[in-house]
Every structure is written in structure tokens, then in C-alpha cells.
Design an enzyme around this catalytic site. Sequence first.
Site, PDB file in Angstrom:
ATOM      1  N   ASN A   9       0.870  -1.178   0.000  1.00  0.00           N
ATOM      2  CA  ASN A   9       0.000   0.000   0.000  1.00  0.00           C
ATOM      3  C   ASN A   9       0.906   1.227   0.000  1.00  0.00           C
ATOM      4  O   ASN A   9       1.519   1.558   1.015  1.00  0.00           O
ATOM      5  CB  ASN A   9      -0.892  -0.039   1.256  1.00  0.00           C
ATOM      6  CG  ASN A   9      -1.713   1.230   1.409  1.00  0.00           C
ATOM      7  OD1 ASN A   9      -1.757   2.078   0.503  1.00  0.00           O
ATOM      8  ND2 ASN A   9      -2.358   1.375   2.550  1.00  0.00           N
ATOM      9  N   GLU A  99      -6.738   4.688   8.015  1.00  0.00           N
ATOM     10  CA  GLU A  99      -6.530   6.112   7.717  1.00  0.00           C
ATOM     11  C   GLU A  99      -7.783   6.707   7.091  1.00  0.00           C
ATOM     12  O   GLU A  99      -8.107   7.866   7.305  1.00  0.00           O
ATOM     13  CB  GLU A  99      -5.299   6.283   6.815  1.00  0.00           C
ATOM     14  CG  GLU A  99      -4.018   6.047   7.605  1.00  0.00           C
ATOM     15  CD  GLU A  99      -2.869   5.458   6.820  1.00  0.00           C
ATOM     16  OE1 GLU A  99      -2.903   5.469   5.575  1.00  0.00           O
ATOM     17  OE2 GLU A  99      -1.928   4.956   7.477  1.00  0.00           O
ATOM     18  N   GLY A 175       2.760   2.470  10.882  1.00  0.00           N
ATOM     19  CA  GLY A 175       3.704   3.577  10.748  1.00  0.00           C
ATOM     20  C   GLY A 175       4.400   3.953  12.043  1.00  0.00           C
ATOM     21  O   GLY A 175       5.015   5.011  12.137  1.00  0.00           O
TER      22      GLY A 175
HETATM   23  P1  13P Z   1       3.158   0.584   7.652  1.00  0.00           P
HETATM   24  O1  13P Z   1       3.703  -0.698   7.096  1.00  0.00           O
HETATM   25  O2  13P Z   1       3.853   1.809   7.116  1.00  0.00           O
HETATM   26  O3  13P Z   1       3.065   0.558   9.137  1.00  0.00           O
HETATM   27  O4  13P Z   1       1.644   0.706   7.108  1.00  0.00           O
HETATM   28  C1  13P Z   1       0.802  -0.352   7.244  1.00  0.00           C
HETATM   29  C2  13P Z   1      -0.429  -0.060   6.488  1.00  0.00           C
HETATM   30  O5  13P Z   1      -1.200   0.806   6.865  1.00  0.00           O
HETATM   31  C3  13P Z   1      -0.674  -0.809   5.239  1.00  0.00           C
HETATM   32  O6  13P Z   1      -1.950  -0.573   4.775  1.00  0.00           O
END
Ligand code: 13P
Length: 251
Positions: A9, A99, A175
Site C-alpha cells: 500500500n 486512515e 507507521g
Molecule cells: P506501515 O507498514 O507503514 O506501518 O503501514 C501499514 C499499512 O497501513 C498498510 O496498509
Amino acid sequence: MRRPFIAGNWKMNMTHLQAISFIQDLEYKYSNKNNCEVAVCPPATSLKSVKTIIDSDNIDIKLGAQNMYYESSGAFTGEISPEMLKALGVEYVIVGHSERRQYFGETNNIVNKKVKAAFNAGLKPIMCVGESLKVRESGKAEEFVLSQIEECLNGINEESIIDLTVAYEPIWAIGTGKTATSKDANDVCLVVRRKIGEIFSKKISEIIRIQYGGSIKPSSISDLMNMSDIDGALVGGASLEVDDFIAIINY
Ligand code: 13P
């Protein structure tokens, strides 16, 4: 046997020009020793360019979108319909990412409409669920995720559901550099699978793939993939680094 499914993603990163050079680099270095299904989910502005390159090089990387609206057409300024994505050659679509839930007010009810609309258009949804840190600390993570599953899958028919992927993404792990332990992640994936078994059937629950997502790195992927009920990964940050993404695919 469920085929492992690794999807990147990209979130709101890369112009279409950057996406072109990224996908070329990915293809150049590509290897896939586990025979995973692999998908990239660029922003909508890069879908066409990425698709053109994947097709012309005949490489087995699938295309996913990060979002869509649930109506087919009409006065919905700024939105993109499932049919528009399908016409571009998109196969997967992420729905209900945390998100989108957090910043754009996406509720379980909206996610449910999107899952149905995706199936109607012949797209395969990657439906995200996951709890906040507050919910996890209150000891109600499983209960919370199961209610998301129930509401988001309400009224979906059995023929469509086999094309669903669930992505369990605990919000506190996205994140942040904090990955859930393999056991904690697997515990939730297991109850999700059981719930799908209750709603649909045991057979369907054994077919549907469940990904984990949240700060996945080349160093954390193997343990996760060794778990009984984790069938793949939805990778954010690490999918923006060609070498890391390839290392994750080859866990
Ligand atoms: P990260 O791998 O950056 O933590 O993001 C995960 C995510 O939201 C994938 O959709």
C-alpha cells in the site's frame, strides 16, 4: 492451501513519474521464491502508468487501488467508481483502511457498501480492520475487530465472499515501528477466521486470506508468515523501498 498474498500500500506517495521508475526498478530486481501473489496499490493517479508497465513486461504483479466510492457514476465530485477502476485493469481495492476511517469518516456501514460495490464490479476487496491502542489496552481488541467484521460483511452473498481478503491492521502498529507480536496478530486473525466461519461456512473461512499489516519489515515478516492464520501482508512504508519489498516477498 491458501496462497500467500503480499500487497504494497503506497498510500499518498509518488507522482506517476516516480511510480513508473519505481515499478521498473521493482521489475528489474524482482524475484518471488515463495510463489506469493503480489500486488501493488499506488495512488489513483499512477494506476494507469503502473498497469501499462506491468502488462508490457508481462510480470505477474497485480494492481490494486487504495480506495473507491460505492456508487457507479453520478454527481460525486472527486470520487472514483469501482467500474472505473475495473476498466483500468485494477484487480484489488483496499477498503476501510484505518486512515480512511480516521481522517475521512469512513464507518463500517460505508465499508460494507464499498465491499458490496467492489464485488458487483468484479473487484476483489482487501478489507481492513483493526483496533486502536486504547481498545487494545482495554482488553477488547478481539471483540472490537469482530464487530467490524460483522458490520462490514453484513448482507454479502456466499459466492462473492471467496474473493475477499481481510487485512488485520492494528492502528497502533501502523507507521509506528511497533509490530504486533506474531502470536497477538495470529490470535486476532484466528478469531476473524472463526467469525467468517460462523457468518458463512467453515469451508469459506478456510479459503479466505487474512493479511497482517502494521510496520512490517524484512526482519519481521518470516515469523508472521509462519503463523497458522496469517496468509500474507499489507505493507505500507517498506513497500516504498524496492529492496525491502522484495525481501518481504521472499520472506
Ligand atoms: P506501515 O507498514 O507503514 O506501518 O503501514 C501499514 C499499512 O497501513 C498498510 O496498509
